[in-house]
Structures are given as structure tokens and as C-alpha cells.
Design a protein around this motif. Structure first.
Motif, short mmCIF file in Angstrom:
data_model
loop_
_atom_site.label_atom_id
_atom_site.label_comp_id
_atom_site.label_asym_id
_atom_site.label_seq_id
_atom_site.Cartn_x
_atom_site.Cartn_y
_atom_site.Cartn_z
N SER A 29 -1.69 115.84 42.19
CA SER A 29 -2.17 115.72 40.81
C SER A 29 -1.38 114.65 40.06
CB SER A 29 -2.03 117.05 40.06
OG SER A 29 -2.90 118.00 40.63
N LEU A 30 -2.07 113.98 39.18
CA LEU A 30 -1.46 112.91 38.39
C LEU A 30 -0.48 113.50 37.38
CD1 LEU A 30 -1.32 109.94 37.54
CD2 LEU A 30 -3.25 110.37 36.01
N ASP A 31 0.78 113.18 37.58
CA ASP A 31 1.83 113.49 36.61
C ASP A 31 2.92 112.43 36.79
OD1 ASP A 31 3.59 114.28 38.74
OD2 ASP A 31 2.87 116.34 38.61
N ALA A 32 3.95 112.49 35.99
CA ALA A 32 4.98 111.45 36.01
C ALA A 32 5.63 111.34 37.39
CB ALA A 32 6.04 111.73 34.95
N GLU A 33 5.90 112.45 38.03
CA GLU A 33 6.59 112.44 39.33
C GLU A 33 5.71 111.86 40.44
OE1 GLU A 33 9.78 112.69 41.79
OE2 GLU A 33 9.76 113.03 39.64
N THR A 34 4.45 112.30 40.51
CA THR A 34 3.58 111.77 41.58
C THR A 34 3.25 110.31 41.33
OG1 THR A 34 1.59 112.62 40.47
CG2 THR A 34 2.55 114.00 42.22
N VAL A 62 -6.98 113.88 39.43
CA VAL A 62 -6.97 114.18 38.01
C VAL A 62 -7.82 115.41 37.81
CG1 VAL A 62 -7.55 113.36 35.70
CG2 VAL A 62 -6.74 111.73 37.42
#
Length: 188
Positions: free
Chosen positions: A160-165, A186
């Protein structure tokens, strides 16, 4: 056609489209066993390495390409590409070389080569008169995927799209070791 950087996302799709829509012989560059296997799976007729000078490898194949797609490493490959391409050939490039002085490549003019820089978003960025053509192209590719004429180039879903990935995906791209396309999901 010679496709420099054929194991990446654009190269993977270009290899398939060149094989399915034209009668061109596809020469792909790849340098690792996994990328060589991948470009062959995408339909490449021949594979050479971009880690060594291109002209002698092309000469050994006995093929003089009329078209070259420089998808990455244009800074280091452009001189060799100008040397190996047929007169009146066409070079297309999508990367952003630090410096590209066509005049310093003497055979460029004497061979009467054509050069194109390509950016997927040019039509939308500049609202060009042929902006609808982008939809036509994407729909055709989608139909080819749905029909199984070409295959997806997605090789890994990184989550999932987040800062870490997003950070991990960017680091992965910067290493220059990606094959095909890595994607982030997303959730709506």
C-alpha cells in the motif's frame, strides 16, 4: 530495433509491442541472468549487454538496426549508438542525460539521423492538439493486455502507498536493478 535498457518497464513493453506490431528484429540489452531471461520472455530475438561497448556486439550479430530506443544510460551509450545505427536511422530517448551535444558525434549529421526525445506526459502537459491520441494508444494497449496478446510487466507489488513503501520503491529504482514495473497499491 535496438532497445537499450530493455528489462525496465518501458523496455519490457516496447519489446512486446515491437514484436507484436512490427516485423522488426528486437535486440535488447540486459546484463544479469534474471534480466536476460526477462527480456527473452518479453520477446527479444537477441540479447547483448549494456555493460560492454554496443557496436562490436551488434557487428557480431550481423545486424545494423535502423531504430534505437535509448531508455537509460544515454550519456554513456549515445556515441556507440550513433556508430552502430544505419544511415537515416532514428534514435529515441526517454532518459535525461546530463549533457547531450549532438554536434560532437560527427557521424550523427553525416548519417542524417533523426533524434526524438519522448515524454509520456507531453500531450497533457502542453494540451497538444492530438491529446486524444493518448487515450487511443492506452486503450489499444489495454485491449492487447486483455486479449493476452501482450503480458503485464508488473513484477512486484510493493504494498500500500505510504511514506515507507514509497521510500522503499524509490530506493529500489535508484539501484537500477528493477525488472519490469514495480507498483504500489492505493486503497480507495
Amino acid at each position: 530495433i535496438l532497445i537499450v535498457g530493455a528489462a525496465g518497464g518501458v523496455g519490457s513493453m516496447l519489446t512486446q509491442l515491437a514484436k507484436k506490431l512490427t516485423k522488426l528484429t528486437v535486440i535488447a540489452t540486459a546484463s544479469r541472468p534474471d534480466t536476460i531471461e526477462w527480456v527473452k520472455k518479453m520477446g527479444a530475438d537477441h540479447v547483448i549487454t549494456h555493460r560492454e561497448p554496443l557496436p562490436p556486439q551488434i557487428k557480431e550479430l550481423g545486424i545494423t538496426p535502423k531504430y534505437v530506443a535509448c531508455l537509460n544510460g544515454s550519456d554513456s551509450h549515445f556515441g556507440g549508438v550513433v556508430e552502430l545505427i544505419k544511415p537515416r536511422g532514428h534514435i529515441a530517448m526517454i532518459d535525461d542525460p546530463k549533457e547531450l551535444d549532438l554536434i560532437k558525434f560527427k557521424p550523427f549529421k553525416s548519417k542524417a539521423l533523426t533524434f526524438s526525445a519522448e515524454l509520456m506526459f507531453t500531450r497533457s502537459l502542453f494540451d497538444t492538439e492530438d491529446i486524444e491520441e493518448q487515450k487511443v494508444i492506452l486503450n489499444r494497449v489495454s485491449e492487447m493486455l486483455d486479449a493476452g496478446t501482450i503480458q503485464s510487466i508488473v513484477t512486484e507489488n510493493l504494498g500500500s502507498l505510504d511514506a515507507e513503501t514509497l521510500k522503499n520503491a524509490h530506493e529500489n529504482q535508484e539501484k537500477g536493478k528493477s525488472i519490469g514495473k514495480n507498483v504500489l497499491s492505493v486503497d480507495f
